[in-house]
Design a protein around this motif. Structure first.
Motif, PDB file in Angstrom:
ATOM      1  N   PHE A 138       3.839 107.427 118.677  1.00  0.00           N
ATOM      2  CA  PHE A 138       2.785 106.673 118.453  1.00  0.00           C
ATOM      3  C   PHE A 138       1.476 107.584 118.627  1.00  0.00           C
ATOM      4  CE2 PHE A 138       4.140 105.873 122.800  1.00  0.00           C
ATOM      5  CZ  PHE A 138       3.079 106.622 123.522  1.00  0.00           C
ATOM      6  N   LEU A 169       4.354  96.330 123.189  1.00  0.00           N
ATOM      7  CA  LEU A 169       3.845  97.156 122.254  1.00  0.00           C
ATOM      8  C   LEU A 169       4.966  98.015 121.851  1.00  0.00           C
ATOM      9  CD1 LEU A 169       2.254  98.394 120.033  1.00  0.00           C
ATOM     10  CD2 LEU A 169       0.904  99.914 121.768  1.00  0.00           C
ATOM     11  N   ASP A 170       5.781  98.422 123.026  1.00  0.00           N
ATOM     12  CA  ASP A 170       6.825  99.138 122.924  1.00  0.00           C
ATOM     13  C   ASP A 170       8.115  98.306 122.255  1.00  0.00           C
ATOM     14  OD1 ASP A 170       6.300 101.726 123.825  1.00  0.00           O
ATOM     15  OD2 ASP A 170       6.646 101.196 125.817  1.00  0.00           O
ATOM     16  N   ARG A 179      -1.166  99.867 128.260  1.00  0.00           N
ATOM     17  CA  ARG A 179      -0.510 100.349 129.517  1.00  0.00           C
ATOM     18  C   ARG A 179      -1.630 100.098 130.439  1.00  0.00           C
ATOM     19  NH1 ARG A 179       0.300 106.549 129.839  1.00  0.00           N
ATOM     20  NH2 ARG A 179      -1.817 106.298 130.528  1.00  0.00           N
ATOM     21  N   VAL A 216       2.337  96.860 128.315  1.00  0.00           N
ATOM     22  CA  VAL A 216       2.616  97.858 127.237  1.00  0.00           C
ATOM     23  C   VAL A 216       3.893  97.542 126.817  1.00  0.00           C
ATOM     24  CG1 VAL A 216       3.546  99.520 128.614  1.00  0.00           C
ATOM     25  CG2 VAL A 216       2.639 100.264 126.653  1.00  0.00           C
ATOM     26  N   TYR A 266      -2.370 102.238 122.721  1.00  0.00           N
ATOM     27  CA  TYR A 266      -1.298 101.896 123.788  1.00  0.00           C
ATOM     28  C   TYR A 266      -1.699 102.314 125.109  1.00  0.00           C
ATOM     29  CZ  TYR A 266       3.458 103.452 125.455  1.00  0.00           C
ATOM     30  OH  TYR A 266       4.480 103.319 125.906  1.00  0.00           O
TER      31      TYR A 266
END
Length: 370
Positions: free
Chosen positions: A157, A48-49, A39, A45, A35
């Motif tokens: 996470f 992924l979010d 970012r 990111v 993560y």
């Protein structure tokens, strides 16, 4: 136990992307490190979010159906006799595993079948032909106690206690209402999917259109609405980001700001050492004074080698990896630790060899006073 079995099954290989997403790996190749990498280095990111939020939405839907199944079995013991065959089959064949695994295209057959069962039930329930949360006593109580749009937070996470970060009980100790599922689907739509959304992700137009129509026009909120988008983001991250993440965390242990700092420090120290060496030579200073050249040359060569190899060998030998500037975590993944030790030893050997060669050259070369 399951986490330990997975660790034992890959003693001599790097983890796969799905293992990272399922929280089955340890630092520095865990989900939290990925993560941070997405970012700070990939600047993407939001992908992924989005994947994590869709996984949480799937977990929410599974828990809703699981709670509904339990409440119906408690309140109507003769379920098989009093309900339709379709309703009974859907609820009775729903398992209790609440772990949202990888993409729908992965060979998680049990998980995929479970998601399909949940989606089929939610679509049928949405059309008013099946049991709804309000049709059971327990769900009526929970629905009256909740505000529309409220949803439990996504499991962190950063959690390293559970392979998947999910809980077997409902977040906050309450029963999930159907309004939570609808609010969850709409939040994903308005946050990531619609043009101009706060954190809009780049997806093929056909996928965007299908999701928008399914939620806004068809009123769907089941997990299968996001299947294609979830698979697309998974493949994009696996193809474009994950290889770079492994290179950064397996073959290096410092982040770009630290590399740049080492480059600046190394150049300054190296040129200071060179300047001092020539000054001492041309002033014909004795060798015991020239020994002070060890300091700038050691700092310069070590810093430049750390920049070149993306690794601070002393930190690596101490079992540390940097995930943000000047913030370190222990290297806990066994195979990564073994590879890191080998690479750190090689980098340290090269650094010492170059440093010793330079120091000997400028200490023992004959002086000549100008």
């Amino acid at each position: 136990m399951g986490h330990q079995q997975i660790m034992d099954s890959r003693p001599n290989r790097l983890p796969s992307f799905i293992e990272v997403l399922d929280r089955k790996t340890k630092p520095p190749v865990d989900l939290f490190s990925f993560y941070i990498y997405m970012r700070d280095q990939q600047r993407s990111v939001d992908y992924l979010d989005f994947w994590l939020d869709v996984s949480q939405h799937t977990h929410l839907c599974r828990h809703f159906v699981s709670e509904l199944r339990r409440s119906i079995l408690v309140e109507t013991p003769d379920l098989e006799k009093t309900t339709s065959k379709r309703s009974s089959y859907v609820l009775d064949h729903f398992g209790e595993n609440n772990d949202p695994s990888g993409p729908s295209t992965e060979p998680h057959n049990d998980e995929k079948l479970k998601d399909q069962t949940v989606s089929a039930y939610l679509r049928q329930d949405n059309n008013g032909s099946n049991h709804s949360p309000q049709s059971s006593l327990g769900s009526r109580r929970s629905a009256s106690a909740m505000r529309y749009g409220e949803r439990p937070p996504r499991p962190s996470f950063m959690s390293r206690n559970s392979p998947t970060g999910s809980e077997s009980s409902s977040p906050g100790g309450r029963v999930v209402a159907r309004a939570d599922i609808r609010a969850s689907a709409e939040k994903i739509l308005y946050t990531y999917i619609l043009p101009g959304a706060e954190r809009e992700v780049t997806l093929p137009h056909g996928i965007l259109q299908d999701i928008t129509v399914a939620i806004e026009e068809e009123g769907r909120d089941d997990p299968e609405v996001f299947d294609m988008a979830k698979d697309y983001t998974f493949q994009a991250m696996e193809r474009d980001a994950f290889p770079g993440f492994l290179r950064a965390k397996v073959f290096g242990n410092i982040v770009p700001p630290s590399r740049f700092l080492r480059l600046v420090l190394g150049l300054i120290a190296f040129f200071a050492g060179m300047w001092a060496a020539f000054v001492l030579i041309f002033l014909d200073k004795p060798k015991h004074i020239r020994c002070w050249l060890i300091l700038p040359f050691t700092i310069g060569v070590y810093s430049l080698a750390s920049h070149q190899y993306h690794m601070d060998p002393l930190l690596a030998l101490a079992g540390l990896s940097e995930y943000t500037f000047c913030n370190f975590s222990r290297i806990e993944e066994p195979y990564v630790r073994k590879m890191m030790m080998r690479r750190a030893t090689m980098v340290l050997f090269i650094t010492v060899s170059i440093g010793v060669a330079l120091i000997c050259l400028f200490i023992f070369v004959p002086g000549h006073r100008l």
